[in-house]
Design a protein around this motif. Structure first.
Motif, PDB file in Angstrom:
ATOM      1  N   MET A 135       0.841  -1.203   0.000  1.00  0.00           N
ATOM      2  CA  MET A 135       0.000   0.000   0.000  1.00  0.00           C
ATOM      3  C   MET A 135       0.880   1.259   0.000  1.00  0.00           C
ATOM      4  SD  MET A 135      -1.252   2.186   2.801  1.00  0.00           S
ATOM      5  CE  MET A 135      -1.198   1.088   4.172  1.00  0.00           C
ATOM      6  N   MET A 136       1.965   1.217   0.797  1.00  0.00           N
ATOM      7  CA  MET A 136       2.866   2.379   0.860  1.00  0.00           C
ATOM      8  C   MET A 136       3.612   2.558  -0.461  1.00  0.00           C
ATOM      9  SD  MET A 136       4.445   2.343   4.688  1.00  0.00           S
ATOM     10  CE  MET A 136       4.161   0.753   5.426  1.00  0.00           C
ATOM     11  N   ILE A 149      -3.121  14.714  -1.931  1.00  0.00           N
ATOM     12  CA  ILE A 149      -3.197  13.419  -1.243  1.00  0.00           C
ATOM     13  C   ILE A 149      -3.647  13.615   0.197  1.00  0.00           C
ATOM     14  CG2 ILE A 149      -1.819  11.394  -0.558  1.00  0.00           C
ATOM     15  CD1 ILE A 149       0.239  12.423  -2.763  1.00  0.00           C
ATOM     16  N   GLU A 150      -4.579  12.776   0.636  1.00  0.00           N
ATOM     17  CA  GLU A 150      -4.948  12.783   2.052  1.00  0.00           C
ATOM     18  C   GLU A 150      -4.876  11.333   2.556  1.00  0.00           C
ATOM     19  OE1 GLU A 150      -7.227  15.561   3.763  1.00  0.00           O
ATOM     20  OE2 GLU A 150      -6.811  17.027   2.162  1.00  0.00           O
ATOM     21  N   GLN A 217      -5.676   1.600   6.702  1.00  0.00           N
ATOM     22  CA  GLN A 217      -5.273   2.889   6.141  1.00  0.00           C
ATOM     23  C   GLN A 217      -5.749   3.024   4.707  1.00  0.00           C
ATOM     24  OE1 GLN A 217      -1.443   4.843   7.034  1.00  0.00           O
ATOM     25  NE2 GLN A 217      -1.052   4.796   4.835  1.00  0.00           N
ATOM     26  N   GLU A 218      -6.236   4.223   4.409  1.00  0.00           N
ATOM     27  CA  GLU A 218      -6.653   4.531   3.047  1.00  0.00           C
ATOM     28  C   GLU A 218      -5.908   5.783   2.606  1.00  0.00           C
ATOM     29  OE1 GLU A 218     -10.857   4.527   2.721  1.00  0.00           O
ATOM     30  OE2 GLU A 218     -10.783   4.467   0.529  1.00  0.00           O
ATOM     31  N   LEU A 228      -8.330   8.313  -6.875  1.00  0.00           N
ATOM     32  CA  LEU A 228      -7.774   6.969  -6.690  1.00  0.00           C
ATOM     33  C   LEU A 228      -7.686   6.729  -5.192  1.00  0.00           C
ATOM     34  CD1 LEU A 228      -6.167   4.412  -7.667  1.00  0.00           C
ATOM     35  CD2 LEU A 228      -4.115   5.826  -7.502  1.00  0.00           C
ATOM     36  N   SER A 229      -8.117   5.537  -4.771  1.00  0.00           N
ATOM     37  CA  SER A 229      -7.965   5.247  -3.348  1.00  0.00           C
ATOM     38  C   SER A 229      -7.245   3.917  -3.178  1.00  0.00           C
ATOM     39  CB  SER A 229      -9.359   5.305  -2.702  1.00  0.00           C
ATOM     40  OG  SER A 229      -9.680   4.127  -2.093  1.00  0.00           O
TER      41      SER A 229
END
Ligand SMILES: NC(=O)C1=CN([C@@H]2O[C@H](COP(=O)(O)OP(=O)(O)OC[C@H]3O[C@@H](n4cnc5c(N)ncnc54)[C@H](O)[C@@H]3O)[C@@H](O)[C@H]2O)C=CC1
Ligand SMILES: O=C(O)C1=N[C@H](C(=O)O)C[C@H](O)C1
Length: 266
Positions: A135-136, A149-150, A217-218, A228-229
């Motif tokens: 994911m990272m 980005i959030e 985490q998203e 994009l998520s």
């Protein structure tokens, strides 16, 4: 593989218990001791709910290291305790595998210098779950194309540090490929303090704490007419254990501090 002698700090914690189970179930791992702030002099097997392991519990980390001379310390405690444990481990030539989060940039720099001075390996990994590492990494890739980005991280309500180590690491990785940017309206104002979350290099980080959650985490990337998520969920703490195992095995072969499992996963 040759035997690796391990001490676990924080054996009664949610992660510590899982780590004891991992050590017990791995043939070439041996639990030689545990470090706790209670139950000094007892054996792990004497503590209710812990696996049937004969290793002694120490409340004094220095006595533990001098008497047992372990190869590796697995630290799963609290930010303040974990930092001190890591430093003492390096001083005693014990390789630290640290899952504990909440270390500052300065802590990491100091520990990295110490590991280099002593010429022994250390691994500090904010997240041991392979899915979280991906994911990272995917977020870092996406940040080349989306600059707004959030990060929303969601954890159980017993967590001490905010934002999570994973969220901080994600923002750090993203900032290596994204130019610093202030997001949102240039004149935006927080009507309630904290509404826009914490910021790291302009990236907003929001921390949710709720009972029932484990670790989630998203990362949201906004673009023109699209979003994009990228999301990762740990539904149990076993999800972290293959990463702990890899870190313990790898640390025997390195002689510097590695921050983040992404640096040792091929
Ligand atoms: N890197 C990763 O993949 C993961 C990291 N974590 C991190 O691991 C740490 C532990 O998390 P949890 O197990 O959920 O917390 P927890 O609160 O369940 O366990 C912490 C344990 O540390 C013990 N402790 C406190 N002071 C101590 C001392 N002086 N000596 C020895 N033990 C001491 C406490 O008694 C407690 O049992 C946290 O920093 C958390 O953020 C958690 C999950 C995954
Ligand atoms: O405290 C936790 O539970 C977790 N902590 C780590 C973090 O701060 O990122 C890893 C995972 O998210 C679980």
């Amino acid at each position: 593989m040759s035997e690796i002698k391990i001490v676990v700090a924080g054996p009664r914690g949610r992660m510590g218990r899982e780590a004891l189970q991992l050590v017990k179930n791995t043939e070439h791992f041996t639990l030689v001791g545990a470090i706790d702030h209670k139950y000094g002099g007892k054996k792990v097997s004497e503590i209710e709910g812990l696996p049937n392991l004969d290793a002694p519990i120490y409340t004094d980390i220095e006595a533990c290291f001098s008497e047992l001379q372990p190869d590796v310390l697995i630290d799963l405690t609290t930010p303040e305790v974990g930092r001190v444990h890591t430093e003492i481990a390096l001083q005693y030539g014990v390789r630290p595998v640290v899952g504990t989060t909440g270390f500052s940039k300065e802590d990491l720099e100091t520990l990295s210098k110490l590991a280099e001075e002593k010429g022994i390996g250390a691994i500090i990994a904010p997240n041991f779950a392979i899915g979280a590492i991906l994911m990272m990494k995917f977020s870092q890739m996406a940040a080349k194309y989306f600059q707004d980005i959030e990060i929303i991280e969601l954890h159980h309500d017993k967590k001490l540090d905010a934002p999570s180590g994973t969220a901080a690491k994600t923002a750090e990785l993203i900032s290596t490929v994204r130019e610093s940017k202030k997001q949102g309206h240039p004149e935006e104002k927080e009507i309630m303090q904290g509404a826009r979350g914490a910021t790291y290099d302009g990236i907003h980080i929001h921390s949710v704490r709720l009972p029932g959650l484990i670790a989630h985490q998203e990362v949201l990337f906004g673009g023109n007419g699209q979003m994009l998520s990228i999301r990762h969920d740990s539904f149990n703490r076993e999800s972290f254990m293959s990463g702990v195992k890899l870190a313990v095995e790898t640390i025997m072969k390195i002689d510097l501090l590695v921050y983040g499992l992404e640096n040792i996963i091929e």
